[in-house]
Each structure stands twice: as structure tokens, then as C-alpha cells.
Scaffold this active site. Structure first.
Site, PDB file in Angstrom:
ATOM      1  N   ASN A 273       0.809  -1.226   0.000  1.00  0.00           N
ATOM      2  CA  ASN A 273       0.000   0.000   0.000  1.00  0.00           C
ATOM      3  C   ASN A 273       0.839   1.273   0.000  1.00  0.00           C
ATOM      4  O   ASN A 273       0.388   2.314  -0.479  1.00  0.00           O
ATOM      5  CB  ASN A 273      -0.968  -0.002   1.190  1.00  0.00           C
ATOM      6  CG  ASN A 273      -0.338  -0.466   2.475  1.00  0.00           C
ATOM      7  OD1 ASN A 273       0.212  -1.563   2.552  1.00  0.00           O
ATOM      8  ND2 ASN A 273      -0.386   0.369   3.488  1.00  0.00           N
TER       9      ASN A 273
ATOM     10  N   SER B 181     -10.959  -5.491   0.339  1.00  0.00           N
ATOM     11  CA  SER B 181     -11.629  -4.395   1.033  1.00  0.00           C
ATOM     12  C   SER B 181     -12.458  -3.605   0.034  1.00  0.00           C
ATOM     13  O   SER B 181     -11.963  -3.228  -1.037  1.00  0.00           O
ATOM     14  CB  SER B 181     -10.549  -3.493   1.653  1.00  0.00           C
ATOM     15  OG  SER B 181     -11.138  -2.305   2.118  1.00  0.00           O
TER      16      SER B 181
ATOM     17  N   CYS C  77      -0.774   6.816  11.293  1.00  0.00           N
ATOM     18  CA  CYS C  77      -1.452   6.119  12.393  1.00  0.00           C
ATOM     19  C   CYS C  77      -2.931   6.444  12.274  1.00  0.00           C
ATOM     20  O   CYS C  77      -3.331   7.381  11.585  1.00  0.00           O
ATOM     21  CB  CYS C  77      -1.000   6.643  13.741  1.00  0.00           C
ATOM     22  SG  CYS C  77       0.760   6.662  13.965  1.00  0.00           S
TER      23      CYS C  77
HETATM   24  N1  PLP Z   1      -4.518  -4.270   3.851  1.00  0.00           N
HETATM   25  C1  PLP Z   1      -4.002  -3.289   3.102  1.00  0.00           C
HETATM   26  C2  PLP Z   1      -2.846  -3.575   2.204  1.00  0.00           C
HETATM   27  C3  PLP Z   1      -4.535  -2.001   3.163  1.00  0.00           C
HETATM   28  O1  PLP Z   1      -4.006  -1.013   2.404  1.00  0.00           O
HETATM   29  C4  PLP Z   1      -5.627  -1.762   4.037  1.00  0.00           C
HETATM   30  C5  PLP Z   1      -6.162  -0.404   4.200  1.00  0.00           C
HETATM   31  O2  PLP Z   1      -5.430   0.588   4.193  1.00  0.00           O
HETATM   32  C6  PLP Z   1      -6.148  -2.824   4.782  1.00  0.00           C
HETATM   33  C7  PLP Z   1      -5.560  -4.065   4.666  1.00  0.00           C
HETATM   34  C8  PLP Z   1      -7.311  -2.633   5.714  1.00  0.00           C
HETATM   35  O3  PLP Z   1      -8.526  -2.602   4.988  1.00  0.00           O
HETATM   36  P1  PLP Z   1      -9.883  -2.147   5.666  1.00  0.00           P
HETATM   37  O4  PLP Z   1      -9.884  -0.664   5.696  1.00  0.00           O
HETATM   38  O5  PLP Z   1     -10.956  -2.711   4.777  1.00  0.00           O
HETATM   39  O6  PLP Z   1      -9.950  -2.769   7.010  1.00  0.00           O
END
Ligand code: PLP
Length: 371
Positions: free
Chosen positions: A138, A186, A309
Site C-alpha cells: 500500500n 476491502s 497512524c
Molecule cells: N490491507 C491493506 C494492504 C490495506 O491497504 C488496508 C487499508 O489501508 C487494509 C488491509 C485494511 O482494509 P480495511 O480498511 O478494509 O480494514
């Protein structure tokens, strides 16, 4: 002022198709678990959405478990697995925090999982093992070598989970060929509502529920379903995953070229690795992340420092740390994540604003040295 939003890895705008589905579902009275007609109408909406998600992954609808988001999906897998877990040092917090005892596979300086280290970790244990590696990061957008990871993990009989949140739609991944055991996604990263997500589960890889109660979602996830969220996900997944990202990738590449022309000592993280087409994470010498984010915000541009955060404060990025990035570069990173709505004018406005900040900082620095 028309703001420019360059933070699509944080969240995306509800897609028109999802909006239409949401409005329709909001007009429906009924609980999908009720046996009467009202309940059955809602159940129909919900099952249609399940089929839409299943179609994208080429799995059966019964392999989709709706959750409140990827955080819950990741927790379900990481908390529910009994055995050894191997994950990477650059996972999202919802993976890292869900199981602190997990072994951490190293990444190289480009942010790609070190396959030799993965194999070392897999060797020498006959315990059931789960490998959990994200599809793409991300912060940096770096795409992980999932096919190689699957090949290695399978040699050691491990189950495989991938947090695919950032890869869905932006990558032409053939999920059916990869044959992962579990995939998290997500909704709000792909044009659906916030607060909805799903877990794709291989039929032969049972999962342990986090939430128990009424037995919804085939006992995997109790609690009345978030129908409105679910239909938004069903509608969004088709629309989002049929978009072409090549124009956005060109725009991102041009933007990076311009950055380097203005300041050749800009560090672009993961530039030599395959990356998501929309993401650029880079450090500008002499300017702290916080200062950059605030400056752009005042100038009407929303960007992120890569790692924030929940309090909204900027923290030092464990992802960049794992890639071996050191201070002061570590504290100077900025993440841009473009969306389908990003225009060349948006990109130029970003460059102009960044150039102004960079040149002003350089001038101040020279004056301080001279005095
Ligand atoms: N995993 C990754 C790589 C993400 O970028 C995010 C959100 O920033 C999440 C998990 C968490 O997703 P959610 O907001 O649906 O809980």
C-alpha cells in the site's frame, strides 16, 4: 477551490454502479435471515453480490465470506490458523498486529519478498504452516512475486493467504491460476462503501470464525449482514476491475521523470521493481514528510506520507525501514496514489506545488549556510 485527491490507496470514491446498488438496497426492509418475503428479497440482493465477487475470482459463491473489511478478513486468517505463520516485514498492520508471533520474511531493497529467506523459514518444521504475503504494498505499490511464493510454499505443504487489497483491479492477476487458499479484500479501495470486505476461501482450507452467534455466512461470520455494503461491493468489483490503468501508469511515470529532472537526488522507492500503476512513493531531500503533507493540504492537494497512524499522525514507515531505508530519507517520504479521475493537469499542479516547496527549502538552506 477544487481539491486534487492523490490518496486513492487510502480510499476511493463510491463508483456510480455501486451508488445505484446502494440506493436500491437502502429502500429494502428485511433481514436476509428472515424466511418471509421481505427477508428473501434482501437475501436475493446479497446472494447476487456474492456471485459478482465470486465471478471475479472464478470461485463458487459459497467460497465468499463477507466481513467488515480487510482488517477483519486478515484477522480471521491470522488469528484462526493453528500452526506456524510466516508473513513478511512489509505487511499491513492488520496482518502484523493480528499475530505478533508470526515469523517475518525479509524483503530486498526494492521491497520484494526475499524468496531465499522465505524458503529458509519454511524449511525444518513439520508443523502446519501458513504463508501470508500481500499482493502489492500500500505504501510503495511494489508487487510481490506471488506465483513464486506459491510455488515455494506448496513445496513445503504450506497454506497461502494474500492480502490482495491494493492489487484488485489494478493488476491483471489470474486468481484461479494462483490457487491461493485465502484472499482478503476491502470494498472501499475499489469503489464500494467503507466497512465492507470479504475473504475468499478455498473449499479445502477451512477457517475458524472470529465472530460466533447466529451462524450467518455459513457459520464463518456471525452477525446480521451489512446488506448495503455487500451490494456496493458486488456492483463495484465488476466496474472497478474492468478499468484500464495504462494511462494512469504513464501519468505516474511522467510525474516521476519530472521529479527527477528537478531534483536528481529524489529517491523513488521500489522503482526497479514491478509496481502498481497508480502508486509513487518517494523522498524529497531536506523536507520532512509532515511538512510536505501539510504544505500540499494547504495548497488543495491530498497526499499521504505513506504510513499514517489511525490518529492521523505520520509515523516512521516500517515498510521503508524493512527495505533498509535510513534517516534522514526515511522521514522524508511521500506517497501519491492516483485514481482513474486523476488528470495530467492534476499531476502538473502537484509538480508545480512540489517544485515551489523544494526550491524554497533549498533557498532557505543556502541562506542559513551562508549566514
Ligand atoms: N490491507 C491493506 C494492504 C490495506 O491497504 C488496508 C487499508 O489501508 C487494509 C488491509 C485494511 O482494509 P480495511 O480498511 O478494509 O480494514
Amino acid at each position: 477551490m477544487n481539491r486534487i485527491y492523490l490518496d486513492h490507496n487510502a480510499t476511493t470514491l463510491l463508483l456510480p454502479a455501486a451508488q445505484t446498488a446502494v440506493i436500491e438496497a437502502m429502500g429494502q426492509l428485511g433481514n436476509a435471515s428472515s424466511v418471509h418475503s421481505n427477508g428473501r428479497s434482501v437475501r436475493l440482493l446479497l446472494e447476487e453480490a456474492r456471485s459478482q465477487v465470486a465471478d471475479y475470482f472464478t470461485v463458487k459463491p459459497s467460497q465468499i465470506v463477507f466481513t467488515s473489511g480487510a482488517t477483519e478478513a486478515n484477522n480471521m486468517i491470522l488469528k484462526g490458523f493453528s500452526g506456524r505463520i510466516i508473513t513478511s516485514a512489509i505487511e499491513h498492520d492488520s496482518v502484523l498486529e493480528a499475530n505478533k508471533a508470526a515469523l517475518r520474511c525479509q524483503v530486498d531493497s526494492e521491497g520484494r519478498v526475499d524468496l531465499n529467506h522465505l524458503e529458509e523459514l519454511l524449511k525444518g518444521s513439520d508443523q502446519p504452516t501458513l504463508v501470508s504475503i500481500m499482493t502489492a504494498n500500500n505504501e510503495t505499490g511494489v508487487i510481490q512475486p506471488l506465483a513464486d511464493i506459491v510455488t515455494i510454499a506448496r513445496q513445503y505443504g504450506a497454506k497461502i493467504h494474500s492480502d490482495a487489497v491494493q492489487g484488485i483491479g489494478k493488476l491483471a492477476t489470474n486468481w484461479a491460476n494462483l490457487k491461493l487458499d485465502f484472499i482478503s479484500l476491502s470494498g472501499h479501495k475499489i469503489g464500494a462503501l467503507q466497512g465492507i470486505g470479504a475473504l475468499v476461501v478455498n473449499e479445502h482450507s477451512p477457517i475458524t470464525p472470529l465472530l460466533r452467534g447466529g451462524g450467518q455466512e455459513r457459520y464463518y461470520r456471525s452477525g446480521t449482514e451489512n446488506t448495503v455494503g455487500i451490494v456496493s461491493l458486488g456492483a463495484a468489483i465488476k466496474a472497478y476491475t474492468s478499468q484500464d490503468w495504462s494511462g494512469i501508469e504513464r501519468l505516474r511515470d511522467q510525474l516521476e521523470t519530472q521529479l527527477l529532472q528537478i531534483c536528481p537526488t529524489v529517491t523513488i522507492f521500489g522503482q526497479k521493481a514491478p509496481r502498481l500503476p497508480n502508486t509513487s512513493c518517494f523522498a524529497t531531500p531536506g523536507i520532512a514528510s509532515n511538512t510536505q503533507v501539510m504544505h500540499f493540504d494547504l495548497m488543495g492537494i491530498s497526499v499521504s506520507a505513506g504510513s499514517a497512524c489511525s490518529s492521523g499522525k505520520v509515523k516512521i514507515s516500517p515498510v521503508l525501514q524493512a527495505m533498509g531505508v535510513k534517516e534522514p530519507t526515511l522521514g522524508q517520504s511521500l506517497r501519491l496514489s492516483l485514481g482513474q479521475s486523476t488528470t495530467p493537469q492534476d499531476s502538473q499542479k502537484f509538480i508545480d506545488t512540489w517544485r515551489q516547496l523544494y526550491e524554497r527549502t533549498q533557498k532557505n538552506l543556502k541562506e542559513r549556510i551562508a549566514s
